[in-house]
Design an enzyme around this catalytic site. Structure first.
Site, mmCIF file in Angstrom:
data_model
loop_
_atom_site.group_PDB
_atom_site.id
_atom_site.type_symbol
_atom_site.label_atom_id
_atom_site.label_comp_id
_atom_site.label_asym_id
_atom_site.label_seq_id
_atom_site.Cartn_x
_atom_site.Cartn_y
_atom_site.Cartn_z
ATOM 1 N N HIS A 1 0.822 -1.206 0.000
ATOM 2 C CA HIS A 1 0.000 0.000 0.000
ATOM 3 C C HIS A 1 0.861 1.263 0.000
ATOM 4 C CE1 HIS A 1 -3.699 2.255 1.411
ATOM 5 N NE2 HIS A 1 -2.752 3.071 1.885
ATOM 6 N N GLU A 2 1.838 1.311 0.904
ATOM 7 C CA GLU A 2 2.654 2.515 1.026
ATOM 8 C C GLU A 2 3.573 2.714 -0.180
ATOM 9 O OE1 GLU A 2 1.798 4.604 3.041
ATOM 10 O OE2 GLU A 2 0.683 3.393 4.478
ATOM 11 N N HIS B 1 1.664 4.433 -2.811
ATOM 12 C CA HIS B 1 1.683 5.892 -2.650
ATOM 13 C C HIS B 1 2.996 6.479 -3.145
ATOM 14 C CE1 HIS B 1 -2.068 6.308 -0.566
ATOM 15 N NE2 HIS B 1 -1.686 5.671 0.524
#
Length: 332
Positions: free
Chosen positions: A249-250, A253
């Site tokens: 997820h990170e 980003h």
């Protein structure tokens, strides 16, 4: 959308066992020996949080967390500013090399990202943040599986190669507090490599966050990188969030993806056309959830939502295209 399909190669690396509980209740190449550094506490550490410009940071939050400050709340104006810059840079690049060449380069792209991992600990015990190398190695395996499409989603251009594990004992940096002076001091001292080097900082985190990351910028910022709860790595003790997908997820980003619920049901949402809009974050695994009319069911299995690790398993082709375009624009 269904749950994550069975993927035999998904999370197979061996994990060191643990006997303590937190209060929070494709192959490895080029791995170097772990380095250990003991840093003295920093006198200018500020315990209170100093929230930075939210256009530069994005996060993942546990479903049961009481978050004091969510660093990834972007306003419509902030998203518009980022997207306008991104579009202008893409247009400039297309003029230089030609749109057809640009599209061909994106389609054929294969990028191996060097990774430096910083383990931030208050002492040398597991309870003090000193997670084993095996968990770090398993996290890299999860990133390679997730971004290759091996878990059931779209294949992206990206692979990850661990370069170094750096261990730092510093009680002033533990827990890591998002937006604090101590976070800036930590990254200023530790960050390695170029804009294309992924620096990951692991440790206990403040305010119920599972992790946060910076979006790419035209110039390298010392804050650039990904911060993650150490026990969110595969085999960690963060129940429901311990299969490594906070990392996925990170890094999404870091490669310029927004949350799937960015912007709610109106406007451009997450700026990706093939992720159905959703009004708010999805937690746990609410199969069949549909919070926006006319756009399809909520993308609860997408890596950029907030569901359990067992629920999320995919990027979309649109997200894959956005990431490689952002890489070529900002990080290549």
């Amino acid at each position: 959308m269904g749950l994550r399909p069975v993927a035999p190669n998904r999370r197979v690396a061996s994990i060191a066992s643990t006997s303590f509980a937190l209060v929070l209740g494709a192959a490895m190449v080029g791995l170097l020996p772990a380095a250990t550094t003991t840093a003295s506490p920093t006198a200018s550490f500020v315990a209170a949080e100093v929230c930075e410009d939210p256009t530069g940071t994005a996060a993942r939050v546990r479903g049961d967390a009481a978050v004091k400050h969510d660093p990834n709340e972007l306003t419509i104006a902030q998203v518009h500013q980022r997207e306008s810059e991104f579009a202008d840079l893409l247009q400039e690049r297309a003029k230089r090399v030609g749109q057809r060449t640009l599209s061909a380069q994106a389609a054929a792209a294969s990028v191996t990202i060097p990774v430096v991992v910083h383990v931030i600990r208050k002492d040398t015990t597991r309870a003090g943040g000193n997670i084993p190398d095996s968990m770090v190695q398993s996290q890299i395996t999860v990133l390679n599986q997730s971004f290759s499409g091996a878990t059931g989603g779209a294949s992206t251009a990206f692979a990850f190669q661990l370069q170094r594990i750096n261990r730092i004992t510093n009680t002033s940096w533990y827990p890591i507090r998002q937006g604090s002076t101590a976070e800036r001091q930590m990254k200023t001292q530790l960050r390695q490599g170029t804009k294309g080097t992924l620096n990951i900082y692991l440790g206990a985190l403040s305010n119920g966050l599972l992790g946060w990351a910076t979006y790419p910028r035209s110039t390298l910022n010392v804050m650039d990188g990904v911060v993650m709860l150490g026990e969110s790595l595969p085999g960690g003790t963060a129940t429901n969030y311990n299969q490594g997908d906070t990392g996925t997820h990170e890094v999404g980003h870091w490669l310029n993806l927004y949350h799937t619920f960015q912007g709610g049901c109106s406007g451009s949402g997450d700026s990706v056309s093939d992720t159905p809009a959703e009004a708010s974050p999805a937690y746990q695994c609410p199969t069949g959830r549909d919070t926006c009319s006319g756009t399809g069911l909520d993308p609860i299995t997408n890596f950029m939502d907030y569901t359990y690790d067992t629920c999320m398993y995919q990027f979309t082709p649109g997200q894959a295209t956005r990431m490689i375009n952002a890489w070529n624009t900002y990080r290549a």
